[in-house]
Write a protein that holds these residues in place. Structure first.
Motif, PDB file in Angstrom:
ATOM      1  N   UNK A 144       0.854  -1.178   0.000  1.00  0.00           N
ATOM      2  CA  UNK A 144       0.000   0.000   0.000  1.00  0.00           C
ATOM      3  C   UNK A 144       0.890   1.228   0.000  1.00  0.00           C
ATOM      4  N   UNK A 145       0.637   2.138  -0.951  1.00  0.00           N
ATOM      5  CA  UNK A 145       1.425   3.367  -1.022  1.00  0.00           C
ATOM      6  C   UNK A 145       0.787   4.436  -0.166  1.00  0.00           C
ATOM      7  N   UNK A 146       1.608   5.114   0.609  1.00  0.00           N
ATOM      8  CA  UNK A 146       1.131   6.203   1.439  1.00  0.00           C
ATOM      9  C   UNK A 146       1.222   7.494   0.640  1.00  0.00           C
ATOM     10  N   UNK A 147       0.138   8.240   0.603  1.00  0.00           N
ATOM     11  CA  UNK A 147       0.111   9.502  -0.119  1.00  0.00           C
ATOM     12  C   UNK A 147       0.185  10.628   0.900  1.00  0.00           C
ATOM     13  N   UNK A 148       1.192  11.468   0.766  1.00  0.00           N
ATOM     14  CA  UNK A 148       1.322  12.620   1.648  1.00  0.00           C
ATOM     15  C   UNK A 148       0.517  13.780   1.084  1.00  0.00           C
ATOM     16  N   UNK A 149      -0.279  14.387   1.931  1.00  0.00           N
ATOM     17  CA  UNK A 149      -1.053  15.546   1.538  1.00  0.00           C
ATOM     18  C   UNK A 149      -0.522  16.784   2.244  1.00  0.00           C
TER      19      UNK A 149
END
Length: 69
Positions: free
Chosen positions: A5-10
């Motif tokens: 699972x890729x973590x998306x930084x916002x």
């Protein structure tokens, strides 16, 4: 085999008046806005930027779906 699972930084964005705008995951654009002086870090956080220049406040419609069971 487990999928990764890729973590998306916002980065959260506020306009020059402090009104919240849509968050962005385009970290390259955030870096460019900061470098050119169009935005600055907001408060004591490195997760929120504030635009120095006036921007349009177009927001997307949001639909919330809740599964009760």
């Amino acid at each position: 085999m487990m999928s990764e699972v890729q973590k998306v930084d916002y980065i959260y964005v506020v306009d020059s008046n402090g009104t919240p705008l849509m968050p962005t995951s385009r970290l390259g654009m955030v870096r460019r806005w900061l470098k050119t002086g169009q935005a600055r870090w907001f408060g004591n956080s490195r997760k929120i930027i504030q635009f120095v220049r006036p921007v349009t406040t177009n927001t997307q419609e949001l639909t919330l779906g809740v599964d009760a069971g």
